[in-house]
Design an enzyme around this catalytic site. Sequence first.
Site, short mmCIF file in Angstrom:
data_model
loop_
_atom_site.label_atom_id
_atom_site.label_comp_id
_atom_site.label_asym_id
_atom_site.label_seq_id
_atom_site.Cartn_x
_atom_site.Cartn_y
_atom_site.Cartn_z
N GLU A 1 0.80 -1.09 0.03
CA GLU A 1 0.08 -0.20 0.08
C GLU A 1 0.88 1.30 0.13
O GLU A 1 2.01 1.10 0.60
CB GLU A 1 -1.02 -0.10 1.27
CG GLU A 1 -1.48 1.10 1.74
CD GLU A 1 -2.32 1.76 0.77
OE1 GLU A 1 -3.56 1.20 0.17
OE2 GLU A 1 -2.47 3.06 0.58
N CYS B 1 -13.63 -0.93 -8.64
CA CYS B 1 -14.49 0.15 -8.15
C CYS B 1 -14.79 0.88 -9.62
O CYS B 1 -15.55 1.82 -9.46
CB CYS B 1 -14.25 1.18 -7.12
SG CYS B 1 -12.62 1.88 -7.62
#
Length: 454
Positions: free
Chosen positions: A336, A411
């Site tokens: 991340e 998404c």
Amino acid sequence: MKFKAPVVKNETYTGTVTDLTYQGMGVIKIDKYPIFVDNTLPGEEIHFRVIKVSKTYAFGKPINWIKTSPDRVEVKDKQYTQTGIAPLQHLAYPAQLKFKQHQIEELLQKEHLEIPVLDTIGMETPYHYRNKAQVPVRELHGTVETGFYKRGSHNVVPIEDYYIQDPKLDEAIIVLRDIIRKYHIKPYDEATKKGIVRTVMVRRGYYSHEMMVVLVTNGKKLPIKEQLVEDIRAALPEVKSIFQNINAEDTNVLLGRENRKLWGADTIEDQLLGLDFAISPSSFYQVNPQQTEKLYASAIEQAGLTGNETVIDAYSGIGTISLAMASHAKKVYGVEVVSSAVQDAKLNAAKNGIENAEFVVEKAEIQMKKWAEDGLDPDVLVVDPPRKGLAPEFIEATGEMKPKKIVYVSCNPATLVRDITLLKDQGYNVNQPIQPVDQFPQTTHIESITVLSR
Ligand code: SAH
């Protein structure tokens, strides 16, 4: 040759809506020329006024309906369409779920990909779901207001009921607005770049009911901090943490880099699938906790873990997917780019007594290359990238590393379909249907899970 649109601005026309765009606007075609009309649905026949004309398309506004769709439901508040808070509010919820499934199908067809798409997993109560509010603060006619941007502009429409947010967040926003009014703290002015408070962000744990308040300011200055903290705590007893975030840049990005704690804990906590998660101000956390549990449960099931696998979770945020998968796998590696999110992830592993998960701060595309060079040989790669999808370098590194399976949580179906095509060139195929999960009822956003294998 001079182009002439088949419609003229301010004139009225009659037409039948044939399609719904990915932004939720009805499409009427005159001589193949599309006119996009808000608040209309396929099958509806309407009188409309043309409000904007360009070379390849126009925008219209409905005047009245000659025929309405059986999928039409009463509009809650037309401001929700104007602001984009709930652009699909006029569409019955089951039809919203179909719309999302269909959007993915259409994008796949355009790329000649024959992949079935399952029914969208919907929500029982498809409103009041958001666990995070981020609201602009502006002065309008001499009064401090909180609300939402009118679509396509930066004009704030004052709103108190946001419909899709946890109502406790709506209450908190009003409290914060009133405190800002009481102490005459200047809201930010985009024209002059002056003023202090730009945005208020509030998060509330779905299970824990812990609240975090973040006041985003246009610089370091924030007067009477102690008084503000005292007032916020008195009015909102669920608040466990108050931050100031400094964002002095002329940008649409809401949060700046620097967070200064004004009071309380560094993080708030919430639970997902029975695990505890600490969340700090700059960390990403899924906004629809009820649906996130369904999304992750489906992702875990589709990963087909038996306890012996090595898993990479790329774009791992605070480690939610990694830690939810850890008990089903031998080892999980998360990557991340936001360092405070990785700190949260490490803390969250410890909090839950999970010892087989490791987290690195790095761009996923860079770390994948490094892992490939180090000879890491994962069985399953989970990706959950932001809207822009996977970087080309990431896809290349995946091709070198050759995990047997990729679980792609997306998404944005447009970049998903692009990436499926690119991963095909690396030897991956989709052999099971795509599963959409509705994370964003009343809006046009589409979340889905795709499994690719070699
Ligand atoms: N899987 C997590 C987070 C998903 S959101 C969850 O479900 O909660 C996407 C995450 O990708 C964000 O945390 C964002 O900070 C991170 N991100 C964005 N670009 C990145 C990059 N190039 N490399 C690694 N992480 C990135």
